[in-house]
Design a protein around this motif. Structure first.
Motif, PDB file in Angstrom:
ATOM      1  N   THR A 126       2.742   3.570  -1.067  1.00 29.89           N
ATOM      2  CA  THR A 126       1.155   3.414  -1.619  1.00 29.89           C
ATOM      3  C   THR A 126      -0.124   4.066  -0.836  1.00 29.89           C
ATOM      4  O   THR A 126       0.199   3.644   0.241  1.00 29.89           O
ATOM      5  N   SER A 145      -3.240   2.725   3.387  1.00 29.30           N
ATOM      6  CA  SER A 145      -2.302   3.293   1.960  1.00 29.30           C
ATOM      7  C   SER A 145      -1.898   1.566   2.876  1.00 29.30           C
ATOM      8  O   SER A 145      -2.756   0.340   3.368  1.00 29.30           O
ATOM      9  N   ASN A 193      -0.722  -2.075   0.934  1.00 25.82           N
ATOM     10  CA  ASN A 193      -1.487  -2.624   0.234  1.00 25.82           C
ATOM     11  C   ASN A 193      -3.119  -3.781   1.026  1.00 25.82           C
ATOM     12  O   ASN A 193      -2.459  -4.909   1.364  1.00 25.82           O
ATOM     13  N   THR A 236      -4.466   3.814  -1.880  1.00 26.71           N
ATOM     14  CA  THR A 236      -5.112   3.182  -2.307  1.00 26.71           C
ATOM     15  C   THR A 236      -6.433   3.318  -2.068  1.00 26.71           C
ATOM     16  O   THR A 236      -6.812   3.627  -0.821  1.00 26.71           O
ATOM     17  N   PHE A 282       1.681   4.079  -6.474  1.00 30.78           N
ATOM     18  CA  PHE A 282       2.708   3.722  -5.725  1.00 30.78           C
ATOM     19  C   PHE A 282       3.602   4.516  -6.461  1.00 30.78           C
ATOM     20  O   PHE A 282       4.038   5.051  -7.719  1.00 30.78           O
ATOM     21  N   CYS A 294      -5.777   2.396  -7.818  1.00 31.42           N
ATOM     22  CA  CYS A 294      -4.086   2.503  -6.386  1.00 31.42           C
ATOM     23  C   CYS A 294      -2.725   3.282  -6.555  1.00 31.42           C
ATOM     24  O   CYS A 294      -2.116   3.660  -8.342  1.00 31.42           O
ATOM     25  N   PRO A 313       3.800  -3.399   0.053  1.00 25.44           N
ATOM     26  CA  PRO A 313       4.416  -2.535  -1.267  1.00 25.44           C
ATOM     27  C   PRO A 313       5.755  -2.656  -1.207  1.00 25.44           C
ATOM     28  O   PRO A 313       6.231  -2.261  -0.074  1.00 25.44           O
TER      29      PRO A 313
END
Length: 293
Positions: free
Chosen positions: A11, A21, A23, A13, A126, A124, A7
């Protein structure tokens, strides 16, 4: 060379019961969402310790899921609580984009339709700084148009709608503009490529009536209400390109940057006007006094 999938900002999720943490790889090549576009999402904002209308964004993502044939497997109240849990994972210095999402893992009815029972959920968050409060936008009339609800799921915040918006933006940027003024299939103004739109004429605020060709946004609704409470006349009606070409002021509303003045429409320059400034002040005054904390 492989594409870097990390990312572009901090970020976190929430998916399958845990916070991850970065992506995480959630969709594979056989996932329905990967090749047939069964995704919906929503976007709220956290900044200055508040998350304005977070509850409404969480409710809308569930409506979007149902509209696309998915199942809203997480209650809106649970999404809201998870969002506040996720906010605590950040340093509290930078604004955050809060993005709940649903998608189908499998298909039904000859694969094309999503299998609602295979619906998956992720939340998510960010880091995404708020826009410059002095920023402005330039618009050009797009050659592309918004579909009707008979053609696309325009009553959902669905991922499949956004490639059309993206080509509007790309085409406008190639011609030196920030964004595009977009019409519906009848030729009336609907929105911009990424936000709802307002215009001011002789002190009256106008905005396109919600005709199901565009998503009538939560921030749009909030701005309309705040302006009315402040004594402004706000009219939701059919508007033409000529109406905007003769407007005294133009501004946009959207979750990402809230209220932004338009200072150029094709060959015409405009100045950020007093109604636009008032709309922005009203929104942020409300957010800091009544927004979710």
């Amino acid at each position: 060379m492989p594409v870097d999938t990390s990312p572009r900002s901090t970020t976190w999720t929430f998916v399958d019961g845990e916070w991850v943490s970065g992506n995480p790889p959630l969709i594979g090549p056989t996932s329905h969402a990967m090749w047939l576009g069964s995704t919906v999402f929503d976007g709220a904002r956290w900044f200055d310790g508040i998350a304005p209308d977070l509850d409404l964004h969480c409710q809308r993502v569930n409506r979007s899921a149902e509209a696309l044939g998915l199942k809203a497997v997480v209650k809106a109240e649970e999404i809201e609580a998870l969002s506040w849990e996720g906010v605590k994972k950040f340093d509290g210095k930078t604004a955050i984009y809060v993005k709940p999402m649903y998608w189908a893992e499998h298909g039904a009815f000859s694969v094309v339709a999503p299998d609602a029972e295979s619906t998956r959920f992720a939340l998510c968050l960010f880091e995404a700084p708020m826009g410059d409060p002095k920023a402005a936008s330039s618009l050009t009339l797009s050659p592309f148009r918004r579909p009707t609800v008979e053609c696309m799921p325009t009553d959902a915040k669905a991922g499949c709608l956004y490639p059309n918006n993206a080509r509007m933006l790309v085409e406008a940027r190639k011609r030196g503009f920030d964004n595009a003024l977009v019409r519906d299939m009848l030729g009336n103004v609907a929105e911009t490529a990424s936000s709802n739109i307002f215009m001011v004429k002789d002190g009256v605020v106008f905005t396109p009536a919600a005709n199901r060709t565009f998503l009538a946004g939560i921030t749009r609704m909030r701005v309309i209400g705040l302006l009315k409470e402040a004594g402004f006349e706000v009219v939701e009606t059919t508007l033409t390109v000529a109406d905007f070409e003769s407007a005294d002021e133009i501004f946009t509303s959207g979750n990402y940057s809230k209220v932004v003045p338009v200072t150029r429409l094709d060959d015409r320059d405009l100045q950020p006007g007093p109604v636009t400034a008032k709309a922005r002040d009203l929104y942020f005054d409300w957010a800091h006094s009544d927004g979710d904390a």
